[in-house]
Design a protein around this motif. Structure first.
Motif, short mmCIF file in Angstrom:
data_model
loop_
_atom_site.label_atom_id
_atom_site.label_comp_id
_atom_site.label_asym_id
_atom_site.label_seq_id
_atom_site.Cartn_x
_atom_site.Cartn_y
_atom_site.Cartn_z
N TYR A 189 38.05 34.10 31.23
CA TYR A 189 36.90 34.98 31.44
C TYR A 189 35.69 34.22 31.98
O TYR A 189 34.81 34.81 32.61
CB TYR A 189 36.57 35.76 30.16
CG TYR A 189 37.43 37.02 30.04
CD1 TYR A 189 37.14 38.16 30.79
CD2 TYR A 189 38.55 37.04 29.22
CE1 TYR A 189 37.94 39.29 30.72
CE2 TYR A 189 39.36 38.18 29.13
CZ TYR A 189 39.05 39.30 29.89
OH TYR A 189 39.85 40.42 29.83
N GLU A 190 35.65 32.89 31.77
CA GLU A 190 34.54 32.09 32.32
C GLU A 190 34.82 31.64 33.75
O GLU A 190 33.92 31.20 34.45
CB GLU A 190 34.33 30.84 31.46
CG GLU A 190 33.58 31.11 30.17
CD GLU A 190 33.60 29.92 29.23
OE1 GLU A 190 33.11 30.06 28.10
OE2 GLU A 190 34.12 28.85 29.61
N SER A 191 36.09 31.70 34.15
CA SER A 191 36.48 31.13 35.43
C SER A 191 35.89 31.88 36.61
O SER A 191 35.87 33.12 36.65
CB SER A 191 38.01 31.14 35.55
OG SER A 191 38.39 30.76 36.85
N LYS A 192 35.43 31.12 37.60
CA LYS A 192 34.93 31.73 38.84
C LYS A 192 36.07 31.96 39.82
O LYS A 192 35.91 32.59 40.86
CB LYS A 192 33.91 30.78 39.50
CG LYS A 192 32.72 30.44 38.62
CD LYS A 192 31.52 31.30 39.00
CE LYS A 192 30.27 30.93 38.24
NZ LYS A 192 30.34 31.28 36.80
N GLN A 193 37.26 31.45 39.46
CA GLN A 193 38.41 31.56 40.37
C GLN A 193 39.33 32.71 40.01
O GLN A 193 40.29 32.98 40.72
CB GLN A 193 39.24 30.27 40.32
CG GLN A 193 38.58 29.08 40.96
CD GLN A 193 39.48 27.88 40.77
OE1 GLN A 193 39.36 27.14 39.80
NE2 GLN A 193 40.40 27.70 41.70
N LEU A 194 39.06 33.36 38.87
CA LEU A 194 39.98 34.39 38.38
C LEU A 194 39.26 35.68 38.03
O LEU A 194 38.10 35.67 37.61
CB LEU A 194 40.70 33.89 37.12
CG LEU A 194 41.63 32.70 37.26
CD1 LEU A 194 42.06 32.20 35.89
CD2 LEU A 194 42.86 33.06 38.10
N TYR A 195 39.99 36.80 38.17
CA TYR A 195 39.50 38.09 37.68
C TYR A 195 40.48 38.55 36.60
O TYR A 195 41.56 39.06 36.91
CB TYR A 195 39.42 39.11 38.83
CG TYR A 195 38.77 40.39 38.40
CD1 TYR A 195 37.40 40.60 38.53
CD2 TYR A 195 39.53 41.41 37.81
CE1 TYR A 195 36.81 41.77 38.11
CE2 TYR A 195 38.94 42.58 37.38
CZ TYR A 195 37.58 42.75 37.53
OH TYR A 195 36.98 43.91 37.10
N ARG A 202 51.35 45.61 22.92
CA ARG A 202 52.17 44.75 22.05
C ARG A 202 51.30 43.63 21.46
O ARG A 202 50.45 43.88 20.64
CB ARG A 202 53.40 44.22 22.80
CG ARG A 202 54.50 43.72 21.86
CD ARG A 202 55.63 43.06 22.61
NE ARG A 202 55.21 41.81 23.14
CZ ARG A 202 55.70 40.63 22.79
NH1 ARG A 202 56.64 40.55 21.88
NH2 ARG A 202 55.25 39.54 23.34
N ASP A 203 51.47 42.37 21.93
CA ASP A 203 50.71 41.25 21.38
C ASP A 203 49.59 40.81 22.33
O ASP A 203 49.04 39.73 22.17
CB ASP A 203 51.68 40.08 21.13
CG ASP A 203 51.11 39.06 20.18
OD1 ASP A 203 50.31 39.43 19.30
OD2 ASP A 203 51.45 37.87 20.32
N GLY A 204 49.28 41.66 23.31
CA GLY A 204 48.24 41.32 24.28
C GLY A 204 48.84 40.62 25.49
O GLY A 204 49.60 39.66 25.35
N VAL A 205 48.52 41.15 26.68
CA VAL A 205 49.01 40.51 27.90
C VAL A 205 47.84 40.46 28.88
O VAL A 205 47.16 41.46 29.10
CB VAL A 205 50.27 41.23 28.45
CG1 VAL A 205 50.09 42.72 28.59
CG2 VAL A 205 50.74 40.64 29.76
N THR A 206 47.56 39.26 29.37
CA THR A 206 46.41 39.08 30.25
C THR A 206 46.85 38.93 31.70
O THR A 206 47.71 38.09 32.00
CB THR A 206 45.57 37.86 29.82
OG1 THR A 206 45.02 38.13 28.52
CG2 THR A 206 44.40 37.61 30.77
N VAL A 207 46.27 39.75 32.55
CA VAL A 207 46.59 39.72 33.97
C VAL A 207 45.38 39.15 34.70
O VAL A 207 44.29 39.73 34.65
CB VAL A 207 46.89 41.14 34.49
CG1 VAL A 207 47.24 41.12 35.97
CG2 VAL A 207 48.01 41.79 33.68
#
Ligand code: SAM
Length: 211
Positions: A189-195, A202-207
């Protein structure tokens, strides 16, 4: 797993899922009986859906176990696609390979045994999609390894990012798994390279989409 959605909602979500084919059904039973932690059909459908929508053809999986998620990814990538399976345990790889043959996807999967992050660094080129499911304490290292190997617009998908709800609470002394997940969540969430988007399924999945 669990601790995220209430049991009746969890049951509702799973009861709606269409039956899987014979091989996947057998793998789900194998995982339940022998304690292999697999993503299960609800998260597998997220992987499949995102791979199809994004037309991912070159996919790298970090932490593949018996290859359940690998099969969903390989089917989404299609006959011209290529999916790299990785696991540190050669016995898992052997079991996975027999499932790949039976599922009819063996030719589009390359099996690599060893440390997933090292294998990713050594595999030439970049990837349309990277799926991260290694030991949770290694999540920050997995993120560091994945970022330079993901093409722009590519997806980094990571399982267990709520970690049975433990990610939301202060980690107990010595609980490196929870700390790894928490650090990973903070870093993306802090990264400037990722959205990033954390889906509480279920157990949480981050895209994460690479910008
Ligand atoms: C949660 S399971 C993977 C399940 C699989 N993605 C699925 O859903 O069908 C995690 C697997 O990652 C492997 N693993 C953990 N850390 C690893 C690492 N650093 N390199 C390679 N394999 C690793 C373990 O041996 C285990 O089989």
């Amino acid at each position: 797993m669990g601790g995220i959605t209430v049991p009746e909602v969890e049951d509702y979500l799973y009861d709606m899922l269409p039956p899987r084919d014979e091989v996947l059904t057998e793998m789900e039973a194998d995982a339940a009986k022998n304690d292999y932690a697999i993503v299960g059909p609800a998260v597998a459908r997220v992987l499949y859906q995102l791979a199809v929508i994004s037309r991912a053809k070159k996919v790298f999986e970090m932490g593949s176990a018996i290859g359940y998620s690998t099969i969903w990814l390989a089917r989404a990538a299609g006959p011209k696609g290529k999916v790299f399976y990785t696991d540190g345990d050669p016995k898992n790889a052997q079991r996975a390979q027999s499932y790949f043959r039976r599922a009819g996807v063996a030719r589009r999967i390359e099996v690599k045994i060893g440390d997933a992050m090292e294998l990713l660094k050594k595999t030439p080129g970049t990837f349309d999609m990277i799926f991260n499911d290694v030991d949770k304490g290694q999540y920050p290292a997995a993120l560091r390894a994945a970022l330079p190997k993901l093409r722009r617009g590519g997806l980094l998908i990571t399982d267990n990012t709520i970690w049975s709800g433990k990610a939301a609470r202060p980690a107990a002394e010595g609980d490196n798994h929870t700390r790894g997940v928490q650090a990973f969540n903070r870093l993306v969430y802090e990264s400037k390279q990722l959205y990033p988007v954390l889906i509480p399924l279920r157990d949480g999945v981050t895209v994460c989409r690479k910008l």
